[in-house]
Scaffold this active site. Structure first.
Site, PDB file in Angstrom:
ATOM      1  N   TYR A   1      -5.949 -16.781   5.325  1.00  0.00           N
ATOM      2  CA  TYR A   1      -5.815 -16.874   6.802  1.00  0.00           C
ATOM      3  C   TYR A   1      -5.834 -18.273   7.268  1.00  0.00           C
ATOM      4  CZ  TYR A   1      -6.092 -15.431  11.635  1.00  0.00           C
ATOM      5  OH  TYR A   1      -5.825 -15.270  13.155  1.00  0.00           O
TER       6      TYR A   1
ATOM      7  N   SER B   1      -0.198 -12.741  11.009  1.00  0.00           N
ATOM      8  CA  SER B   1      -0.516 -13.605  12.121  1.00  0.00           C
ATOM      9  C   SER B   1      -0.585 -15.064  11.849  1.00  0.00           C
ATOM     10  CB  SER B   1      -1.887 -12.988  12.718  1.00  0.00           C
ATOM     11  OG  SER B   1      -1.912 -13.342  14.096  1.00  0.00           O
TER      12      SER B   1
ATOM     13  N   ASP C   1       4.782  -5.387  19.052  1.00  0.00           N
ATOM     14  CA  ASP C   1       3.795  -6.301  18.893  1.00  0.00           C
ATOM     15  C   ASP C   1       3.877  -7.238  19.997  1.00  0.00           C
ATOM     16  OD1 ASP C   1       2.078  -8.543  18.143  1.00  0.00           O
ATOM     17  OD2 ASP C   1       3.007  -8.673  16.284  1.00  0.00           O
TER      18      ASP C   1
ATOM     19  N   HIS D   1       0.774  -5.419  16.352  1.00  0.00           N
ATOM     20  CA  HIS D   1       0.246  -6.457  15.698  1.00  0.00           C
ATOM     21  C   HIS D   1      -0.408  -5.916  14.685  1.00  0.00           C
ATOM     22  CE1 HIS D   1      -0.295 -10.805  15.222  1.00  0.00           C
ATOM     23  NE2 HIS D   1      -1.481 -10.481  15.187  1.00  0.00           N
TER      24      HIS D   1
END
Length: 732
Positions: free
Chosen positions: A488, A569, A660, A702
């Site tokens: 991430y 993301s 999203d 999302h």
């Protein structure tokens, strides 16, 4: 060049129109944006593009032979009862429970921990297809009312509704256009504070969640039960700062309303308070007159983060990163607002993640130590250590208790622990962690697997990147294993050990190795670690992830053609940047809902809040940071970059969803069109034979609020694709 993917025939990619006349001038640099038209989700041409991509992807997924086996096994292992930690309000207990394959967990209520529980609110009855999700609940102090926020199709937009708990009658109250909101009841149980945006121009005709307009002018309201939303009291707004967001918290003594003000995603906030007991006519008085609540501005700058732990009248205890990148606990008397003192100083290595006031004058503090949780009981007054609570390597998801409670519930998970809710009685001399509820998955044997943590040197040589490696026990380090690496690296968010049904199945039935790299940009070592992978230093995230990938190959866990990278993301951006920078290093890439257009991301929905991590193309210096790694603007043909070392992009699956409204789908659509054009359709006989495809989910957002079946289907699709592309075979 032969395909690595096992797809024998070349794919027929749909040809997307390129409009070369769309040119933006960034500080004298001309940037063409030929797929600008893909930014309009309502255009027929965009819908046609999406439909053709869906058909192409379906044609590829059909030949991913282990997909159906994955779906079957994932479904079987998912079908086990799961519980969240209970919480107490008034004289009742509330908890969420899923019998296994229910689309969403159901909210239950009981009069005591031993009493029979009954269903209070079942979100599965609210829509036929499971796309109505319960995203927030808040129970009034007297446990007579439940306020709950519903979202539809995965959108961030929510509607707050109200239920009478005793007879489960849903009241007429309905609060619309709620987003990024808390629900904070006053202790008289007459109503609650919440936040919303002004209604969009399209109003009720809009398919909420598909629009891309910026979210601006957040407002903070109080709602009285049984009244219309139009009668709600406007408690605070700041039209001079349209990007500010507001959330409210009522202290446990009911006396103070604390308002947190944020501007972006940095861990900093302003903090105002209002003494509710000092309002001459109470909140009712504001029904008769205009004017905002009389807040006192305790913290009126964005210099640090301040979070209330507890208060004794005017003496407040806070968790903060003020001059403490690994966080500390401080105290102030509101009567002497300039006189702060430390209760628990910043630790040298470990990050103070959270602190919860319990058992009147104690607190449970949670530390992150080399990405592993440590739990302690400390004295609330002086911070002294009273007890260490024993937990294995894993993650504390929730600590459920209030200051008056001597019994605490702690929710825990790890790579090999599906879920445990511990019950801890703080009245005993030595508090014990007793298992209150546990998720047992038939057929899962944790003794088959091994968890190992390594520290990988990054490109700069001076930074060690922690990485967890999970696999079956006693595997040979001969480079033969399919490997999934997840990352991430952003927004101060720590990626810690947790259980995943689908990834466990990859290890058990495909012989895969699963890894998580805790790269810079996250919060694993505090604010310095976060800033070390943000703004001008964002490239460190990609370097760290690439170093982790190279380690897995050099240590014999896998090889390039068997290595798949995955992220969502900000992690989708990570994957997009890494395949541009090192296409030769990976066999497969899975990028979920990624931020891919780094020059325009700030123009859509809540994108403006991410400037704190990325920077903004409207600033010249920051434009030059962004243009270097923006996935959309750095797609190159590897065979032209290195003619003497022929290579191609890995097999790539970009995942997005039509609702999203956090990272809008235009990011993935524009990158998909660009990759397919540059690498495939612009050449007669392209060396790019690995597929570049997109999975576009309907009626989803999302990621939050996704019903169980959609989760299972998506996992089977993406890991079925991965298995086919890496040449992984099924092991019974």
């Amino acid at each position: 060049m032969a395909s690595l993917s096992g797809i024998d025939e070349s794919l027929q990619y749909p040809v997307a129109r390129r409009d070369e006349s769309i040119v933006d001038d960034y500080h004298g640099v001309k940037i063409v944006d030929p797929y600008r038209w893909l930014e309009d989700p309502d255009a027929e041409e965009v819908k046609d593009f999406v439909q053709k991509q869906v058909e192409l992807t379906d044609s590829v997924l059909k030949i991913c032979d282990v997909r159906d086996k994955l779906r079957e096994k994932i479904t079987k292992l998912f079908d086990s009862p799961r519980y969240d930690a209970p919480f107490k309000r008034g004289n009742k207990y509330f908890y969420f429970h899923n019998t296994g394959l229910q689309p969403h967990s159901v909210l239950y209520v009981q009069d005591s921990l031993d009493a029979k529980a009954k269903v209070l609110l079942d979100p599965n009855t609210l829509s036929d297809d499971g796309t109505a999700a319960l995203i927030k609940v808040s129970v009034s102090e007297d446990a007579k009312y439940l306020a709950y926020a519903l979202s539809y199709s995965g959108s961030d937009w929510a509607t707050i509704k109200l239920m009478r708990i005793e007879d489960q009658i849903v009241e007429a109250d309905a609060l619309s256009w709620v987003k990024f909101s808390s629900i904070a009841w006053t202790h008289d149980s007459k109503g609650f504070f919440y936040s919303r945006y002004p209604a969009p121009k399209e109003g009720k005709d809009m398919d909420a969640g598909t629009e891309t307009d910026s979210n601006l002018y957040h407002e903070f309201y109080y709602h009285f039960l049984g009244t219309k939303q139009s009668e709600d009291i406007l408690c605070w707004k700041d039209p001079e700062h349209p990007k500010y967001t507001f959330s409210g918290h009522v202290t446990e003594d009911g006396q103070y309303l604390v308002m947190y003000i944020g501007e972006n995603c940095d861990p900093v906030n302003k903090l105002y308070y209002c003494d509710l007991s000092a309002l001459p006519e109470g909140l009712e008085g504001f029904k008769k007159r205009d004017g905002l609540l009389p807040f006192v501005k305790l913290i009126d700058g964005f210099d640090a983060q301040y979070e209330v732990i507890a208060n004794d009248d005017t003496v407040f205890t806070f968790l903060t990163n003020k001059n403490a990148p690994k966080y500390k606990i401080i105290r102030v008397d509101l009567k002497e607002p300039n006189d702060w003192f430390e209760v628990i100083p910043e630790a040298e290595r470990d990050v103070l993640e959270s602190a919860t006031a319990v058992n009147l004058n104690q607190m449970i503090v949670s530390y992150l130590s080399d990405v592993k949780y440590v739990l302690q009981i400390r004295d609330l007054k002086n911070g002294s250590l009273l007890h260490q609570l024993p937990i294995e390597i894993g993650s504390v998801n929730a600590i459920s208790a209030r200051r008056e409670d001597s019994v605490v519930f702690i929710s825990f998970t790890s790579f090999l622990t599906p879920g445990i809710v511990y019950q801890c009685n703080l009245k005993t001399e030595t508090p014990e962690m007793k298992i209150f509820r546990e998720t047992i998955i038939p057929g899962f044997d944790r003794s088959e697997f091994h968890v190992h943590q390594v520290f990988v040197p990054s490109k700069d040589g001076s930074t060690k990147i922690p990485m967890f490696i999970v696999s079956k026990k006693n595997i040979k380090l001969d480079g033969s294993h399919p490997c999934l690496l997840y990352g991430y690296g952003g927004f101060n968010i720590s990626v810690t050990p947790s259980f995943s049904v689908s990834r466990t199945i990859l290890m058990r039935y495909l012989g895969a190795v699963f890894c998580i790299a805790s790269i810079r940009g996250g919060g694993e070592y505090g604010e310095e670690w976060h800033k070390g992978g943000a703004l001008a230093k964002k490239q460190n995230c990609f370097d760290d992830f690439i170093s982790a990938s190279e380690y897995l190959i050099s240590a014999g866990y896998t090889q390039s053609r068997k290595l798949c990278i995955e992220g969502g993301s900000n992690g989708g951006l990570l994957v997009g940047a890494c395949i541009n920078q090192r296409p030769d290093l990976f066999g497969c890439a899975l990028a979920h809902v990624g931020v891919m257009d780094m020059l325009r991301y700030h123009k859509f929905t809540i994108g403006h809040a991410w400037v704190s991590d990325f920077g903004c193309s409207e600033e010249e210096e920051e434009f030059y940071w962004l243009i270097k790694y923006s996935p959309l603007h750095n797609v190159r043909r590897p065979w032209e970059q290195n003619p003497d070392k022929p290579s191609q992009y890995p097999s790539t699956l970009l995942l997005t969803a039509d609702h999203d409204d956090r990272v809008v789908p235009l990011h993935s659509l524009k990158l998909l069109a660009t990759m397919q054009y540059v690498l495939c359709t612009s050449l007669e006989n392209s060396p790019q034979t690995n597929p570049i495809i997109g999975r576009i989910e309907r009626k989803a957002g999302h990621g939050a609020g996704l019903p169980t079946q959609k989760m299972i289907d998506e996992a089977a699709d993406r890991y079925g694709f991965m298995a086919k592309m890496l040449g992984a075979s099924w092991i019974e």
